[in-house]
Design a protein around this motif. Structure first.
Motif, PDB file in Angstrom:
ATOM      1  N   GLU A   1      -7.492  -6.875   5.672  1.00  0.00           N
ATOM      2  CA  GLU A   1      -8.757  -6.587   4.968  1.00  0.00           C
ATOM      3  C   GLU A   1      -8.819  -7.324   3.632  1.00  0.00           C
ATOM      4  OE1 GLU A   1      -8.898  -2.358   4.604  1.00  0.00           O
ATOM      5  OE2 GLU A   1      -9.352  -2.021   6.718  1.00  0.00           O
TER       6      GLU A   1
ATOM      7  N   GLU B   1      -4.383  -4.403  10.827  1.00  0.00           N
ATOM      8  CA  GLU B   1      -5.771  -4.660  10.426  1.00  0.00           C
ATOM      9  C   GLU B   1      -5.970  -4.324   8.960  1.00  0.00           C
ATOM     10  OE1 GLU B   1      -8.260  -2.450  13.005  1.00  0.00           O
ATOM     11  OE2 GLU B   1      -7.800  -3.650  14.795  1.00  0.00           O
ATOM     12  N   ARG B   2      -5.279  -3.321   8.468  1.00  0.00           N
ATOM     13  CA  ARG B   2      -5.432  -2.958   7.062  1.00  0.00           C
ATOM     14  C   ARG B   2      -4.914  -4.078   6.150  1.00  0.00           C
ATOM     15  NH1 ARG B   2      -4.101   2.771   4.096  1.00  0.00           N
ATOM     16  NH2 ARG B   2      -4.500   2.047   1.972  1.00  0.00           N
TER      17      ARG B   2
ATOM     18  N   ALA C   1      -1.346   5.294   4.494  1.00  0.00           N
ATOM     19  CA  ALA C   1      -1.659   4.117   5.305  1.00  0.00           C
ATOM     20  C   ALA C   1      -2.311   4.488   6.629  1.00  0.00           C
ATOM     21  CB  ALA C   1      -0.390   3.307   5.562  1.00  0.00           C
TER      22      ALA C   1
ATOM     23  N   ASP D   1      -4.681   6.862   9.041  1.00  0.00           N
ATOM     24  CA  ASP D   1      -5.817   7.762   8.885  1.00  0.00           C
ATOM     25  C   ASP D   1      -5.507   9.126   9.485  1.00  0.00           C
ATOM     26  OD1 ASP D   1      -7.260   7.781  11.822  1.00  0.00           O
ATOM     27  OD2 ASP D   1      -6.296   5.866  11.373  1.00  0.00           O
TER      28      ASP D   1
ATOM     29  N   ALA E   1      -3.482  -0.656  13.759  1.00  0.00           N
ATOM     30  CA  ALA E   1      -4.331  -0.219  12.654  1.00  0.00           C
ATOM     31  C   ALA E   1      -3.741  -0.655  11.306  1.00  0.00           C
ATOM     32  CB  ALA E   1      -4.501   1.298  12.695  1.00  0.00           C
ATOM     33  N   LEU E   2      -2.427  -0.597  11.169  1.00  0.00           N
ATOM     34  CA  LEU E   2      -1.792  -1.030   9.924  1.00  0.00           C
ATOM     35  C   LEU E   2      -1.925  -2.541   9.746  1.00  0.00           C
ATOM     36  CD1 LEU E   2       1.478   1.137  10.026  1.00  0.00           C
ATOM     37  CD2 LEU E   2      -0.611   1.557   8.725  1.00  0.00           C
TER      38      LEU E   2
ATOM     39  N   PRO F   1       0.833  -1.211   0.000  1.00  0.00           N
ATOM     40  CA  PRO F   1       0.000   0.000   0.000  1.00  0.00           C
ATOM     41  C   PRO F   1       0.864   1.256   0.000  1.00  0.00           C
ATOM     42  CG  PRO F   1       0.072  -0.952   2.190  1.00  0.00           C
ATOM     43  CD  PRO F   1       0.814  -1.905   1.300  1.00  0.00           C
TER      44      PRO F   1
END
Length: 307
Positions: free
Chosen positions: A307, A303-304, A65, A67, A300-301, A60
């Motif tokens: 996805e 979890e991305r 990456a 938010d 958070a990264l 990515p």
């Protein structure tokens, strides 16, 4: 008439010999072909199939990456910044990269009243060029272990060592010795057992009060909770570690704290580095707060990627 008869008898014999030779030759050819086919089949079956490529084939964009809400919490902008300057701050600056599918990164910098705040995110996709020997995931695991070793952190081992002490403790120091059954026999509780002490009376250790100055001075001072130090993390990607470093104190230089989190998810390594540099000496950045913000971004990264 006799010559013609001889020819009639010889010609059929020659024809029969020729036919037998052809049959033998054909049989040998079939036998050789079958043996060759069997040999090739055995050779192909003995070689293992190459490992499948890693889960991720691309990376990515590092600057997008994280938010905006999390970036603003980690990098609060000064009130004097214009709208354009704020947008430029949170947009980040991409790191130079020769292959965007193998290595990308982004970094941010903010000037806050308490000091300078630095943040960087790096994605690295590991590829094994010999998947017959190691898969992409295996190669990424080796890279992670090498970085874990470079950070001087113990590799997570079995749940316990033969002596019963936990393996892979964050500090890497041996476990504290077990307390003796009789507290009065403990060296810490007996002030007269120190170096250069006079030979005590038999009841001297028992008569020493627990709160005596010599007894309290020999007890270890309380240390910081182990969860605030550099350590191996659990529940973040396939494997992860946190490295917390505090710069040395100086008369004029402030102590800066840098928290680096590295985790692996399949064949991708992710590095989050968050640094807090106070504006003046005498201020030490909070370990718990700095680690918490860096860890929230790392989760958070992770979890991305799922996805």
């Amino acid at each position: 008439m006799e010559r013609k008869a001889v020819r009639r008898r010889v010609l059929p014999g020659i024809a029969m010999v020729t036919a037998l030779v052809a049959a033998v030759t054909g049989l040998a050819g079939c036998t050789d072909g079958g043996a060759a086919g069997t040999s090739d089949q055995k050779g192909g079956g003995s070689s293992p199939a190459p490992a499948q490529p890693g889960k991720y084939r691309s990376l990515p964009q590092a600057c997008k990456a994280a938010d905006a809400k999390r970036l603003k919490a980690m990098l609060p902008a000064a009130d004097s910044l214009t709208t354009e300057q704020r947008e430029q701050l949170y947009a980040g600056t991409a790191d130079p990269s020769f292959d965007g599918d193998r290595h990308v990164g982004c970094h941010w910098s903010a000037q806050a009243p308490e000091g300078t705040l630095l943040l960087s995110v790096v994605f690295e996709r590991v590829v094994s060029y010999d998947r017959g020997a190691a898969s992409d995931d295996d190669k990424a695991h080796k890279v992670f272990v090498r970085r874990l070793t470079d950070a001087h952190l113990p590799f997570p081992g079995p749940a316990s060592t033969p002596s019963g002490s936990p393996a892979g403790s964050p500090s890497g120091s041996p476990a504290a010795p077990a307390a003796p059954a009789n507290p009065a026999a403990s060296p810490a509780a007996n002030p007269s057992t120190g170096p250069g002490a006079e030979s005590p009376a038999p009841s001297a250790s028992a008569s020493a009060p627990p709160s005596s100055p010599s007894s309290s001075s020999s007890s270890p001072s309380p240390s910081a909770p182990p969860e605030l130090g550099s350590r191996v993390l659990e529940g973040l990607g396939n494997e992860a570690y946190l490295d917390d470093k505090l710069s040395a104190a100086g008369a004029s230089a402030a102590q800066s704290r840098t928290v680096r989190i590295v985790f692996r998810t399949s064949n991708v390594l992710v590095t989050v580095e968050y640094s807090v540099q106070p504006s003046g000496p005498g201020t030490v950045p909070s370990s718990a707060q700095t680690q918490e913000q860096a860890n929230q971004l790392a989760e958070a990264l992770a979890e991305r990627f799922n996805e």
